[in-house]
Design an enzyme around this catalytic site. Structure first.
Site, PDB file in Angstrom:
ATOM      1  N   SER A  64       0.789  -1.231   0.000  1.00  0.00           N
ATOM      2  CA  SER A  64       0.000   0.000   0.000  1.00  0.00           C
ATOM      3  C   SER A  64       0.822   1.283   0.000  1.00  0.00           C
ATOM      4  CB  SER A  64      -0.946   0.021   1.198  1.00  0.00           C
ATOM      5  OG  SER A  64      -1.979  -0.909   1.006  1.00  0.00           O
ATOM      6  N   LYS A  67       0.390   3.351  -3.014  1.00  0.00           N
ATOM      7  CA  LYS A  67      -0.795   4.189  -3.232  1.00  0.00           C
ATOM      8  C   LYS A  67      -0.436   5.679  -3.264  1.00  0.00           C
ATOM      9  CE  LYS A  67      -3.848   0.708  -1.112  1.00  0.00           C
ATOM     10  NZ  LYS A  67      -4.511   0.305   0.145  1.00  0.00           N
ATOM     11  N   TYR A 191      -4.175  -2.060 -10.026  1.00  0.00           N
ATOM     12  CA  TYR A 191      -4.014  -1.953  -8.571  1.00  0.00           C
ATOM     13  C   TYR A 191      -3.050  -3.015  -8.025  1.00  0.00           C
ATOM     14  CZ  TYR A 191      -5.209  -2.423  -3.634  1.00  0.00           C
ATOM     15  OH  TYR A 191      -5.130  -2.533  -2.268  1.00  0.00           O
ATOM     16  N   TYR A 243      -4.502   4.109   8.024  1.00  0.00           N
ATOM     17  CA  TYR A 243      -5.882   3.610   8.212  1.00  0.00           C
ATOM     18  C   TYR A 243      -6.369   3.913   9.619  1.00  0.00           C
ATOM     19  CZ  TYR A 243      -3.845   1.362   4.233  1.00  0.00           C
ATOM     20  OH  TYR A 243      -3.171   1.151   3.074  1.00  0.00           O
ATOM     21  N   VAL A 261       1.250  -3.644   3.885  1.00  0.00           N
ATOM     22  CA  VAL A 261       1.231  -4.928   4.602  1.00  0.00           C
ATOM     23  C   VAL A 261       2.493  -5.767   4.367  1.00  0.00           C
ATOM     24  CG1 VAL A 261      -1.265  -5.227   4.916  1.00  0.00           C
ATOM     25  CG2 VAL A 261      -0.187  -6.024   2.806  1.00  0.00           C
TER      26      VAL A 261
HETATM   27  O1  DON Z   1      -5.118  -5.044  -1.615  1.00  0.00           O
HETATM   28  C1  DON Z   1      -4.578  -5.423  -0.605  1.00  0.00           C
HETATM   29  O2  DON Z   1      -5.204  -5.786   0.369  1.00  0.00           O
HETATM   30  C2  DON Z   1      -3.052  -5.426  -0.568  1.00  0.00           C
HETATM   31  N1  DON Z   1      -2.544  -5.538  -1.893  1.00  0.00           N
HETATM   32  C3  DON Z   1      -2.494  -4.138  -0.013  1.00  0.00           C
HETATM   33  C4  DON Z   1      -2.939  -3.870   1.354  1.00  0.00           C
HETATM   34  C5  DON Z   1      -2.035  -3.002   2.143  1.00  0.00           C
HETATM   35  O3  DON Z   1      -0.835  -2.951   1.999  1.00  0.00           O
HETATM   36  C6  DON Z   1      -2.726  -2.300   3.218  1.00  0.00           C
HETATM   37  N2  DON Z   1      -1.806  -1.645   4.064  1.00  0.00           N
HETATM   38  N3  DON Z   1      -1.483  -1.791   5.164  1.00  0.00           N
END
Ligand code: DON
Length: 312
Positions: A64, A67, A191, A243, A261
């Site tokens: 993320s 993003k 994405y 978040y 993550v």
């Molecule tokens: O879409 C997802 O859930 C993962 N590719 C990315 C989520 C993420 O990194 C959220 N951050 N903490």
């Protein structure tokens, strides 16, 4: 004058000994097998000096954190029109939450939630080809970091695609509200590929430099965004970058920051430093346990919190 190299080396040594390292993300196999003992840190100053320690040159899945770069590129493409389709408020909910979308008519609270980033991917796609959009994103990040070695980990992208049922639900739900111009599959391909960018702490801190210096890459003098836009992206990182853990991050660290993550965090001390940390173990909110602790210690030792009184 602080000895930054010393501070960074000390923090890496302290993190090696840390007993509570959190839990490595296990929703896809390529992330589940990452060694939880890894820790890296890279701090880059506006004069280009780099202070690194630990596994600072080992690529990891930035997830993320990407993003931030996707948002920057999309704002460059459509400008403030983007805000008709995505909000700018913290959500207080998990990164993959669907609950607010119903009452808020398919408009995600902010561009860092999965739903918001899927809309940003849809904007990046425009009327173009999926593969070209992914290529454009990769070239953009390589350009920011000044490093052609940065790559997209196809195994991570594939695993995300194969298991991303919740993201598919978010995308289709937004399409039902008319907030997705392209088929869900295509927006999701963009994405998952930007989430699958693999970068080291050093590369990530380099890619974040433009946010430290009012939109300009200090090394080249290239202007990526206006000073106003850099300031605003930093504001979004501070309020929404972690978040439902954003308040805690502001309280403990006090810098604009974006987590992923994969265990990475990009943090910006405006005018002073671009910082990347990586430790794969996550806390209960999905943010890097030791990454946050390391940043807390860095800021305590340098006085870099944006809430610190500045001499004048
Ligand atoms: O879409 C997802 O859930 C993962 N590719 C990315 C989520 C993420 O990194 C959220 N951050 N903490």
């Amino acid at each position: 004058m602080q000895d930054l190299s010393r501070i960074v080396t000390d923090i890496a040594a302290e993190m090696r000994e840390a007993p509570d390292r959190g839990t490595v993300a296990d929703y896809i196999e390529p992330l589940a097998r990452v060694d939880p003992s890894r820790f890296g840190i890279a701090v880059i100053a506006p004069d280009g000096s780099e202070h690194v320690a630990g596994d600072a040159d080992m690529p990891f899945s930035i997830q993320s954190v990407s993003k931030v770069f996707a948002l920057t590129l999309a704002l460059g493409a459509v400008g403030d029109q983007l805000w008709k389709r995505v909000g700018r408020e913290p959500s207080g909910s998990a990164f993959n939450s669907i609950v607010q979308l119903e009452t808020e008519h398919g408009i995600p609270r902010n561009p860092f939630l999965n739903a918001g980033a899927i809309v940003v991917s849809d904007i990046l796609l425009g009327r173009g080809e999926t593969a070209e959009t992914i290529g454009e994103m990769l070239r953009f990040v390589r350009g920011l970091a000044g490093d052609e070695a940065i790559f997209i980990d196809e195994a991570v992208a594939r695993a995300e695609q194969d298991t991303g049922f919740r993201n598919m639900a978010l995308a289709n739900y937004m399409r039902a509200f008319g907030n997705l111009a392209n088929p869900a599959e295509r927006a999701l391909r963009v994405y998952v590929h930007h989430c699958a960018l693999a970068m080291s702490c050093r590369q990530l801190a380099r890619a974040g430099r433009f946010l430290m210096t009012g939109g300009v890459i200090p090394e080249t003098g290239h202007s990526i965004v206006s000073p106003q836009r850099a300031r605003r992206i930093n504001a979004l990182m501070l309020t929404c970058g972690h978040y439902d853990g954003s308040g805690e991050f502001a309280y403990r660290v006090g810098l604009p920051g974006k987590s992923g993550v994969g265990g990475g965090i990009l943090a910006i001390a405006p005018g002073t430093a671009s910082i990347a940390v990586w430790s794969p173990g996550l806390n209960e909110r999905g943010n890097s346990q030791l990454g946050m602790l390391a940043l807390e210690r860095l800021v305590a030792r340098t006085g870099w919190s944006v809430f610190e009184p500045r001499g004048g």
